[in-house]
Scaffold this motif. Sequence first.
Motif, PDB file in Angstrom:
ATOM      1  N   ILE A  94      -7.768  -6.566   0.350  1.00  0.00           N
ATOM      2  CA  ILE A  94      -7.187  -5.896   1.516  1.00  0.00           C
ATOM      3  C   ILE A  94      -7.274  -6.775   2.756  1.00  0.00           C
ATOM      4  O   ILE A  94      -6.271  -7.009   3.445  1.00  0.00           O
ATOM      5  CB  ILE A  94      -7.869  -4.540   1.767  1.00  0.00           C
ATOM      6  CG1 ILE A  94      -7.564  -3.568   0.619  1.00  0.00           C
ATOM      7  CG2 ILE A  94      -7.395  -3.949   3.087  1.00  0.00           C
ATOM      8  CD1 ILE A  94      -8.241  -2.212   0.760  1.00  0.00           C
ATOM      9  N   ASN A 130      -3.762  -8.077   3.666  1.00  0.00           N
ATOM     10  CA  ASN A 130      -3.106  -6.980   4.390  1.00  0.00           C
ATOM     11  C   ASN A 130      -3.429  -6.928   5.876  1.00  0.00           C
ATOM     12  O   ASN A 130      -2.824  -6.149   6.615  1.00  0.00           O
ATOM     13  CB  ASN A 130      -3.463  -5.628   3.757  1.00  0.00           C
ATOM     14  CG  ASN A 130      -3.010  -5.525   2.317  1.00  0.00           C
ATOM     15  OD1 ASN A 130      -3.821  -5.539   1.394  1.00  0.00           O
ATOM     16  ND2 ASN A 130      -1.708  -5.454   2.102  1.00  0.00           N
ATOM     17  N   VAL A 142      -5.806  -0.754   6.862  1.00  0.00           N
ATOM     18  CA  VAL A 142      -6.838  -0.861   5.832  1.00  0.00           C
ATOM     19  C   VAL A 142      -6.957   0.455   5.064  1.00  0.00           C
ATOM     20  O   VAL A 142      -7.017   0.467   3.827  1.00  0.00           O
ATOM     21  CB  VAL A 142      -8.192  -1.250   6.453  1.00  0.00           C
ATOM     22  CG1 VAL A 142      -9.322  -1.062   5.446  1.00  0.00           C
ATOM     23  CG2 VAL A 142      -8.159  -2.693   6.944  1.00  0.00           C
ATOM     24  N   ARG A 181      -3.932   1.027   2.726  1.00  0.00           N
ATOM     25  CA  ARG A 181      -3.977   0.187   1.527  1.00  0.00           C
ATOM     26  C   ARG A 181      -5.088   0.633   0.585  1.00  0.00           C
ATOM     27  O   ARG A 181      -4.920   0.656  -0.639  1.00  0.00           O
ATOM     28  CB  ARG A 181      -4.193  -1.268   1.948  1.00  0.00           C
ATOM     29  CG  ARG A 181      -4.204  -2.242   0.790  1.00  0.00           C
ATOM     30  CD  ARG A 181      -2.898  -2.243   0.044  1.00  0.00           C
ATOM     31  NE  ARG A 181      -2.961  -3.104  -1.136  1.00  0.00           N
ATOM     32  CZ  ARG A 181      -2.344  -2.856  -2.265  1.00  0.00           C
ATOM     33  NH1 ARG A 181      -1.588  -1.775  -2.405  1.00  0.00           N
ATOM     34  NH2 ARG A 181      -2.449  -3.696  -3.291  1.00  0.00           N
ATOM     35  N   LEU A 182      -6.238   1.013   1.142  1.00  0.00           N
ATOM     36  CA  LEU A 182      -7.350   1.499   0.327  1.00  0.00           C
ATOM     37  C   LEU A 182      -6.937   2.735  -0.466  1.00  0.00           C
ATOM     38  O   LEU A 182      -7.252   2.861  -1.660  1.00  0.00           O
ATOM     39  CB  LEU A 182      -8.547   1.811   1.236  1.00  0.00           C
ATOM     40  CG  LEU A 182      -9.851   2.267   0.605  1.00  0.00           C
ATOM     41  CD1 LEU A 182     -11.032   1.830   1.482  1.00  0.00           C
ATOM     42  CD2 LEU A 182      -9.914   3.783   0.433  1.00  0.00           C
TER      43      LEU A 182
END
Length: 376
Positions: free
Chosen positions: A213, A217, A261, A264-265
Motif C-alpha cells: 500500500i 498507493n 490507505v 486500499r486496505l
Amino acid sequence: MIDFSELVTVRRHLHQIPELGFEEFKTQQFLLDYISKLPQEHLAIKTWKTGILVKVNGSDPEKTFGYRADIDGLPIEEETGYEFSSNHKGKMHACGHDFHMTIALGLVTHFSKNPGKENVLFIFQPAEEGPGGALPMLESEEFNEWRPDVIVGLHIAPEYPVGTIATKEGLLFANTSELFIDLKGRGGHAAYPHQANDMVVAASHFVTQLQSIVSRNVDPLDSAVITVGKIEGGTKQNIIAETARIEGTIRTLSSVSMNKVKKRLEAILDGVKTGFECEAALDYGANYYQVFNDSALTKEFMEFAEMQPEVSIVNCKEAMTGEDFGYFLKEIPGFMFWLGVHSKSGLHSSRLMPDENALQTAVNLLKNYFTWKINE
C-alpha cells in the motif's frame, strides 16, 4: 505562583494514580480538590465526564485563551524504580500526562491570583490515549459555552534537553488510526487441511499484501506508515485455526493519504474474504486528526520564547506521532509544542523518567506568554 517543590509534589502524586481513558475518577477528584483550595473569586469550574474546565475570568474580556492538558495514563506496568511509582497495577503515566496536568495546575494557581483583562480557559481532557476525548469534549455543551478563541497545548519530548522548546508552523503530528481485524473461517484437524479454512494463512496473506500500500498507493513525496503490531490465531500446533486477529496502526502526513490507505486496505481485505471464503470484521478504533499549527500564532510564540532566558527554541520536523489535540486545532486557531524533558527512555516506555526541572521551565514560559496575551 506555585513553587518548584510543590510542582514536584503534585506531579509525583499524579504519577501514582494513572487511570485509563474515561476512568480518571481519582485523577479528576485530585484536580478538583486542588483547584478548590485556590482563590475562587475569578474562577468558574465545570466538569465533563471525567474531565474539567476551569475558567479564569478576565476583568474586561473580549477573548478567551485556552490551554489543554490531557489526564489519562496507559496500560503499561511501570519499571522506573521510582519511590512514587504507580499504585495502579498495569497502569502508568508513560506519556507524560502527569507532567501536563501539573503544568496546568501551576498556571491555574498563578492566574487565579493574577487574572488579566482576557479570560483563560484550562481544559483537563480525558482519554487522549484512547478512545479519544478531544472530539466529544469539543462537541459538548459545556465546552462550547466557554469555547476559546485560541488554544495551546504541549507534549513532553524525552529526546530534547530541559529548557528546549521544539515546534514548527503547519503540520506537527500525523493523522493516525488504529486497526483491528477479526477473521473467521473453518477450523479443523491439521491432517485434513482440505476440510478446513485456515485463518493463520489468510492473516499472513493479508499482512504481506499490506506492504504494497505505502510503496504503490501513496505519493512518494508524502509519508505513510502501516504497522501490524500484533497477530493472534489458533489454539494448538495440530489444529487449523478457525479465527485470527490482526492489530495495528496507520499513520499519514495528510488526511488525503489516510483515506487512500484505508480504501486500499479495505479492497485487500475484500480480496482475502473472497479468496479464503472467510468472514472479516474491520474496526478502525480511535482516529486522530493531524496536529496543524496556526502559522501566525506559532511564529509569534516562537519569537516570544526566544526572548526567554531559560529557553532554547528548535524549529523541528513533523512527526508520525498522533495526538487528538488535532481536533481542537481543526476548529480553533492555536498550536502545540514539544517540551524537552531529557529521558533515556522514550514515550510509552515502562522506564520513562522525565526530568522534573522541565516543570518549572514550562510553567514560567507559559505564565509569561499568557500574561502577555491576556493583557495586550
